[in-house]
Design a protein around this motif. Structure first.
Motif, mmCIF file in Angstrom:
data_model
loop_
_atom_site.group_PDB
_atom_site.id
_atom_site.type_symbol
_atom_site.label_atom_id
_atom_site.label_comp_id
_atom_site.label_asym_id
_atom_site.label_seq_id
_atom_site.Cartn_x
_atom_site.Cartn_y
_atom_site.Cartn_z
ATOM 1 N N ASN A 1 0.826 -1.211 0.000
ATOM 2 C CA ASN A 1 0.000 0.000 0.000
ATOM 3 C C ASN A 1 0.857 1.256 0.000
ATOM 4 O OD1 ASN A 1 -2.698 0.667 -0.214
ATOM 5 N ND2 ASN A 1 -3.043 0.844 1.999
ATOM 6 N N ASP A 2 1.979 1.195 -0.696
ATOM 7 C CA ASP A 2 2.922 2.312 -0.825
ATOM 8 C C ASP A 2 3.663 2.654 0.472
ATOM 9 O OD1 ASP A 2 2.335 2.573 -3.507
ATOM 10 O OD2 ASP A 2 0.960 4.252 -3.251
ATOM 11 N N ARG A 3 3.614 1.753 1.455
ATOM 12 C CA ARG A 3 4.406 2.039 2.665
ATOM 13 C C ARG A 3 5.887 1.845 2.407
ATOM 14 N NH1 ARG A 3 2.334 -0.469 8.133
ATOM 15 N NH2 ARG A 3 4.530 -0.302 8.694
ATOM 16 N N LEU A 4 6.213 0.780 1.696
ATOM 17 C CA LEU A 4 7.614 0.552 1.334
ATOM 18 C C LEU A 4 7.835 1.196 -0.033
ATOM 19 C CD1 LEU A 4 7.948 -3.178 2.461
ATOM 20 C CD2 LEU A 4 8.121 -1.089 3.818
ATOM 21 N N ARG A 5 8.994 1.805 -0.211
ATOM 22 C CA ARG A 5 9.203 2.655 -1.390
ATOM 23 C C ARG A 5 10.045 1.984 -2.457
ATOM 24 N NH1 ARG A 5 8.223 8.247 -0.343
ATOM 25 N NH2 ARG A 5 8.874 8.412 -2.509
ATOM 26 N N SER A 6 9.545 2.013 -3.672
ATOM 27 C CA SER A 6 10.321 1.544 -4.817
ATOM 28 C C SER A 6 10.986 2.773 -5.419
ATOM 29 C CB SER A 6 9.383 0.875 -5.824
ATOM 30 O OG SER A 6 10.092 0.484 -6.965
ATOM 31 N N THR A 7 12.266 2.898 -5.166
ATOM 32 C CA THR A 7 12.966 4.158 -5.445
ATOM 33 C C THR A 7 13.680 4.109 -6.796
ATOM 34 O OG1 THR A 7 13.246 4.485 -3.079
ATOM 35 C CG2 THR A 7 14.716 5.739 -4.495
ATOM 36 N N ASN A 8 13.609 5.233 -7.479
ATOM 37 C CA ASN A 8 14.285 5.402 -8.768
ATOM 38 C C ASN A 8 15.799 5.253 -8.605
ATOM 39 O OD1 ASN A 8 13.346 5.959 -11.326
ATOM 40 N ND2 ASN A 8 12.889 8.108 -10.876
ATOM 41 N N HIS A 9 16.422 4.593 -9.557
ATOM 42 C CA HIS A 9 17.887 4.509 -9.545
ATOM 43 C C HIS A 9 18.397 4.405 -10.968
ATOM 44 C CE1 HIS A 9 16.146 0.467 -9.197
ATOM 45 N NE2 HIS A 9 17.217 -0.012 -9.816
ATOM 46 N N ARG A 10 19.687 4.601 -11.143
ATOM 47 C CA ARG A 10 20.272 4.579 -12.486
ATOM 48 C C ARG A 10 21.756 4.281 -12.369
ATOM 49 N NH1 ARG A 10 20.229 11.203 -13.297
ATOM 50 N NH2 ARG A 10 22.142 11.550 -12.109
ATOM 51 N N VAL A 11 22.378 4.010 -13.498
ATOM 52 C CA VAL A 11 23.827 3.823 -13.492
ATOM 53 C C VAL A 11 24.436 4.843 -14.445
ATOM 54 C CG1 VAL A 11 25.755 2.251 -13.919
ATOM 55 C CG2 VAL A 11 23.604 1.366 -12.996
ATOM 56 N N GLY A 12 25.301 5.654 -13.915
ATOM 57 C CA GLY A 12 25.947 6.677 -14.737
ATOM 58 C C GLY A 12 27.450 6.596 -14.595
ATOM 59 N N LEU A 13 28.061 7.742 -14.664
ATOM 60 C CA LEU A 13 29.496 7.854 -14.552
ATOM 61 C C LEU A 13 29.933 7.453 -13.139
ATOM 62 C CD1 LEU A 13 31.298 9.046 -16.763
ATOM 63 C CD2 LEU A 13 31.086 11.249 -15.631
#
Ligand SMILES: O=C(O)CCC(=O)C(=O)O
Ligand SMILES: [Fe+2]
Length: 335
Positions: free
Chosen positions: A259-271
């Protein structure tokens, strides 16, 4: 923002109930506040992790025609086998029309990585694409075992999350994870001039969330993973590599489930963050190896709001959905 650290040594049964609860609570707090956590002192031996990286280096060092003996099947329904640089693109869009537009746009920036995806040999809908054993003797045997080693650790994490969420049944989540729907992904980011990454002429891995329930990530010492700071949207913070630790993150499925209590967080791979990762005049960025392991429930598992995550003031926000239908919705966006 440093990733919160959870020391899993206190999770072993001999440590007693109070210690276990403390670990579980720390883990769930991190999943709520950051969505990413660094787990140390887990039960995957250092030697096993070293061996996994050795095998993947040997795999990607094979000549192209050898790797192409296990190509990723065309289309987006099966995620197994070898994908050559540029084939795969991670996107965030959720409708077909939006997808086609985003896909064309994203393809203009090729990803400089090669990928080899592995699943359970018991997963009928996603048949493994193994190389002939003669191409790399021992690879299949090691990776098949490693798949289940990771599953064991992932299940322990899911149990700790269930306890931290105050679920009466500590196996509330693991019961839906028979183990055959996980994905073991070997990633090789090729060397690239730093300038090409800076100018976005090429990418490593664009910002995204995972659609797993949880992901465990093992990375080498190169660096480059960045996690969005929830309190400062669009600010990405490096998640430095720490040998033998697992970076664990919440995927979209568990966010929905909780129910959106735990967060699926944006991530990426860069330099990579450290300048010593570049060499020469063109500042060639070192190659990078990483291994994400995505835990997912069984196809017919119904993902329905976790009882302790809803109340009268906070009713369930999402309809129940089977993992199969959920995945169909997401997988169409990938290739
Ligand atoms: O390579 C990494 O460090 C992260 C890869 C990732 O986020 C993914 O494959 O979902
Ligand atoms: Fe990811």
């Amino acid at each position: 923002m440093d990733l919160p650290i959870v020391d899993f040594s206190s999770w072993s049964a001999s440590e007693g109930e109070a210690s276990r609860r403390r670990v579980a609570q720390e883990l769930v707090n991190a999943c709520q506040q950051v969505g990413f956590v660094r787990i140390i002192n887990h039960t995957l031996p250092e030697a096993t992790l070293d061996e996994a990286f050795d095998w993947m280096k040997r795999l990607f060092a094979l000549p192209e025609d050898e790797k192409m003996k296990a190509p990723h099947p065309e289309g987006w329904t099966v995620h197994r086998g070898y994908s050559w640089p540029g084939l795969e693109k991670v996107t965030q869009v959720k409708s077909t029309a939006e997808y086609e537009e985003a896909r064309d746009r994203l393809r203009e920036v090729p990803d400089v990585k090669e990928v080899y995806d592995i699943g359970s040999d018991k997963c009928a809908t996603q048949p493994n694409q193994w190389l002939p054993d003669s191409s790399l003797p021992g690879f299949r045997a090691f990776m098949s075992q490693f798949y289940w080693d990771c599953d064991r650790v992932g299940r322990d994490i899911l149990r700790a999350i269930a306890l931290g969420l105050d679920l009466e049944d500590i196996d509330h989540l693991t019961r839906k994870h028979g183990g055959n729907n996980n994905q073991l992904r070997l990633l090789h980011y090729l060397p690239v001039p730093a300038e090409d990454l800076e100018n976005e002429r090429v990418g490593r891995c664009a910002a995204h969330t995972d659609w797993s329930s949880i992901t465990m990530l093992f990375q080498d010492d190169c660096g480059g993973l960045e996690v969005e700071d929830i309190s400062r949207p669009a600010m990405f913070v490096p998640a430095a590599p720490v040998k033998n630790s697992i970076i664990m993150n919440v995927g979209d499925l568990l966010q929905r489930w909780s129910n959106d209590r735990l967060r699926s967080t944006n991530h990426r791979v860069g330099l990579p963050a450290l300048p010593d990762r570049f060499v020469g005049l063109s500042r060639m960025t070192r190659e990078r190896y990483s291994i994400p392991y995505f835990m997912s429930p069984d196809d017919d598992s119904v993902i329905e709001c976790i009882p302790s995550c809803m109340s009268e003031e906070e009713p369930a926000k999402y309809e129940p959905i089977t993992r199969a239908n959920y995945n169909k919705m997401r997988a169409a966006m990938m290739y």
